[in-house]
Design a protein around this motif. Structure first.
Motif, PDB file in Angstrom:
ATOM      1  N   LEU A  35       0.872  -1.163   0.000  1.00 57.24           N
ATOM      2  CA  LEU A  35       0.000   0.000   0.000  1.00 57.24           C
ATOM      3  C   LEU A  35       0.913   1.218   0.000  1.00 57.24           C
ATOM      4  N   ALA A  36       0.581   2.210  -0.794  1.00 59.16           N
ATOM      5  CA  ALA A  36       1.405   3.415  -0.861  1.00 59.16           C
ATOM      6  C   ALA A  36       0.520   4.641  -0.729  1.00 59.16           C
ATOM      7  N   THR A  37       1.060   5.683  -0.103  1.00 61.54           N
ATOM      8  CA  THR A  37       0.350   6.956   0.039  1.00 61.54           C
ATOM      9  C   THR A  37       1.227   8.072  -0.502  1.00 61.54           C
ATOM     10  N   LEU A  38       0.577   9.098  -1.014  1.00 63.85           N
ATOM     11  CA  LEU A  38       1.327  10.238  -1.538  1.00 63.85           C
ATOM     12  C   LEU A  38       2.034  10.983  -0.421  1.00 63.85           C
ATOM     13  N   LYS A  39       3.200  11.510  -0.710  1.00 60.49           N
ATOM     14  CA  LYS A  39       3.933  12.309   0.270  1.00 60.49           C
ATOM     15  C   LYS A  39       3.246  13.647   0.497  1.00 60.49           C
ATOM     16  N   LYS A  40       2.685  14.218  -0.564  1.00 55.14           N
ATOM     17  CA  LYS A  40       1.948  15.485  -0.460  1.00 55.14           C
ATOM     18  C   LYS A  40       0.553  15.274  -1.034  1.00 55.14           C
ATOM     19  N   PRO A  41      -0.390  14.739  -0.239  1.00 53.19           N
ATOM     20  CA  PRO A  41      -1.705  14.377  -0.774  1.00 53.19           C
ATOM     21  C   PRO A  41      -2.530  15.559  -1.280  1.00 53.19           C
ATOM     22  N   LYS A  42      -2.224  16.773  -0.888  1.00 55.63           N
ATOM     23  CA  LYS A  42      -2.998  17.926  -1.338  1.00 55.63           C
ATOM     24  C   LYS A  42      -2.437  18.545  -2.610  1.00 55.63           C
TER      25      LYS A  42
ATOM     26  N   LEU B 254      -1.248  18.839  -8.767  1.00 56.20           N
ATOM     27  CA  LEU B 254      -0.607  18.724 -10.071  1.00 56.20           C
ATOM     28  C   LEU B 254      -0.112  17.312 -10.364  1.00 56.20           C
ATOM     29  N   THR B 255      -0.652  16.336  -9.681  1.00 57.63           N
ATOM     30  CA  THR B 255      -0.229  14.960  -9.899  1.00 57.63           C
ATOM     31  C   THR B 255      -1.399  14.131 -10.413  1.00 57.63           C
ATOM     32  N   HIS B 256      -1.116  13.118 -11.194  1.00 57.00           N
ATOM     33  CA  HIS B 256      -2.136  12.213 -11.696  1.00 57.00           C
ATOM     34  C   HIS B 256      -2.328  11.018 -10.762  1.00 57.00           C
ATOM     35  N   LEU B 257      -1.591  10.997  -9.675  1.00 53.93           N
ATOM     36  CA  LEU B 257      -1.635   9.874  -8.750  1.00 53.93           C
ATOM     37  C   LEU B 257      -2.709  10.070  -7.683  1.00 53.93           C
ATOM     38  N   PRO B 258      -3.407   9.002  -7.306  1.00 57.15           N
ATOM     39  CA  PRO B 258      -4.375   9.095  -6.215  1.00 57.15           C
ATOM     40  C   PRO B 258      -3.655   9.103  -4.868  1.00 57.15           C
TER      41      PRO B 258
ATOM     42  N   ASN C 251       9.177   0.082 -10.003  1.00 58.93           N
ATOM     43  CA  ASN C 251       7.908   0.132  -9.271  1.00 58.93           C
ATOM     44  C   ASN C 251       6.766   0.334 -10.250  1.00 58.93           C
ATOM     45  N   LEU C 252       5.744  -0.482 -10.126  1.00 56.49           N
ATOM     46  CA  LEU C 252       4.535  -0.367 -10.922  1.00 56.49           C
ATOM     47  C   LEU C 252       3.447   0.196 -10.017  1.00 56.49           C
ATOM     48  N   LEU C 253       2.909   1.365 -10.379  1.00 49.69           N
ATOM     49  CA  LEU C 253       1.925   2.071  -9.557  1.00 49.69           C
ATOM     50  C   LEU C 253       0.523   1.735 -10.058  1.00 49.69           C
ATOM     51  N   LEU C 254      -0.275   1.124  -9.195  1.00 51.31           N
ATOM     52  CA  LEU C 254      -1.593   0.625  -9.580  1.00 51.31           C
ATOM     53  C   LEU C 254      -2.703   1.206  -8.722  1.00 51.31           C
ATOM     54  N   GLU C 255      -3.909   1.146  -9.247  1.00 46.29           N
ATOM     55  CA  GLU C 255      -5.083   1.549  -8.490  1.00 46.29           C
ATOM     56  C   GLU C 255      -5.267   0.601  -7.312  1.00 46.29           C
ATOM     57  N   TYR C 256      -5.590   1.161  -6.149  1.00 45.59           N
ATOM     58  CA  TYR C 256      -5.806   0.341  -4.956  1.00 45.59           C
ATOM     59  C   TYR C 256      -7.258  -0.100  -4.917  1.00 45.59           C
ATOM     60  N   GLY C 257      -7.469  -1.390  -4.752  1.00 45.29           N
ATOM     61  CA  GLY C 257      -8.815  -1.938  -4.612  1.00 45.29           C
ATOM     62  C   GLY C 257      -8.917  -2.703  -3.319  1.00 45.29           C
ATOM     63  N   SER C 258      -9.824  -2.294  -2.468  1.00 47.68           N
ATOM     64  CA  SER C 258      -9.927  -2.920  -1.148  1.00 47.68           C
ATOM     65  C   SER C 258     -10.860  -4.122  -1.146  1.00 47.68           C
ATOM     66  N   GLY C 259     -11.353  -4.536  -2.297  1.00 47.19           N
ATOM     67  CA  GLY C 259     -12.336  -5.603  -2.359  1.00 47.19           C
ATOM     68  C   GLY C 259     -11.770  -7.011  -2.343  1.00 47.19           C
TER      69      GLY C 259
ATOM     70  N   TYR D  58     -13.375  -2.699 -15.490  1.00 45.69           N
ATOM     71  CA  TYR D  58     -13.268  -3.917 -14.700  1.00 45.69           C
ATOM     72  C   TYR D  58     -11.823  -4.291 -14.363  1.00 45.69           C
ATOM     73  N   ILE D  59     -10.897  -3.525 -14.866  1.00 44.87           N
ATOM     74  CA  ILE D  59      -9.476  -3.797 -14.635  1.00 44.87           C
ATOM     75  C   ILE D  59      -8.866  -2.607 -13.910  1.00 44.87           C
ATOM     76  N   TYR D  60      -8.076  -2.894 -12.889  1.00 45.55           N
ATOM     77  CA  TYR D  60      -7.432  -1.818 -12.140  1.00 45.55           C
ATOM     78  C   TYR D  60      -6.561  -0.968 -13.047  1.00 45.55           C
ATOM     79  N   ARG D  61      -6.571   0.316 -12.792  1.00 48.02           N
ATOM     80  CA  ARG D  61      -5.782   1.236 -13.609  1.00 48.02           C
ATOM     81  C   ARG D  61      -4.315   1.205 -13.205  1.00 48.02           C
ATOM     82  N   CYS D  62      -3.483   1.473 -14.174  1.00 41.28           N
ATOM     83  CA  CYS D  62      -2.056   1.598 -13.946  1.00 41.28           C
ATOM     84  C   CYS D  62      -1.721   3.081 -14.061  1.00 41.28           C
ATOM     85  N   PHE D  63      -1.083   3.632 -13.039  1.00 42.72           N
ATOM     86  CA  PHE D  63      -0.741   5.051 -13.024  1.00 42.72           C
ATOM     87  C   PHE D  63       0.675   5.324 -13.501  1.00 42.72           C
ATOM     88  N   GLY D  64       1.352   4.298 -13.925  1.00 42.39           N
ATOM     89  CA  GLY D  64       2.700   4.486 -14.439  1.00 42.39           C
ATOM     90  C   GLY D  64       3.712   3.637 -13.712  1.00 42.39           C
ATOM     91  N   GLU D  65       4.939   3.966 -13.954  1.00 40.12           N
ATOM     92  CA  GLU D  65       6.036   3.212 -13.358  1.00 40.12           C
ATOM     93  C   GLU D  65       7.155   4.176 -12.986  1.00 40.12           C
TER      94      GLU D  65
END
Length: 122
Positions: A42-49, A52-56, A107-115, A87-94
């Protein structure tokens, strides 16, 4: 006896976690699963606010040393072809960077799914 095995496995995964380090714009969190290419974090952004980023704010990150990352790089290519499928998790890049131990890490950055996993759904 089973508790000792679980503790050793957890310690082994924590050692791998510390070997990879954090990304440029995100912090590596706890292990949330395991894929065929290795642990998933699990990863979190360093500056969530920062807008200018495309990352969640929350993501899943798969990591491997560059020399062992062919499977992850192939996964990235496949996910780019399915970017419009809901139906497929998004890839935000590498990202590729040098870890604290002077290892090149892919590192492969993917959409987080809690399901859960696909196996759970099936």
């Amino acid at each position: 006896m089973k508790m000792v095995f679980m503790k050793r496995k957890h310690e082994e995964l924590e050692i791998k976690k510390s070997a990879y380090g954090d990304g440029n714009r995100w912090f590596r969190g706890s292990i949330i699963g395991k894929s065929s290419s290795g642990p998933v974090y699990l990863a979190t952004l360093k500056k969530p606010k920062w807008r200018l980023t495309h990352l969640p704010v929350l993501m899943a990150v798969k990591s491997a040393e560059v020399s062992d990352s062919a499977l992850l790089q192939r996964e990235s290519l496949v996910l780019r072809n399915f970017h419009a499928c809901h139906y497929i998790y998004r890839c935000f890049g590498e990202e590729v960077f040098t870890s604290d131990r002077n290892r090149m890490v892919y590192n492969l950055l993917l959409e987080y799914g809690s399901g859960g996993t696909l196996a759970d759904v099936i």
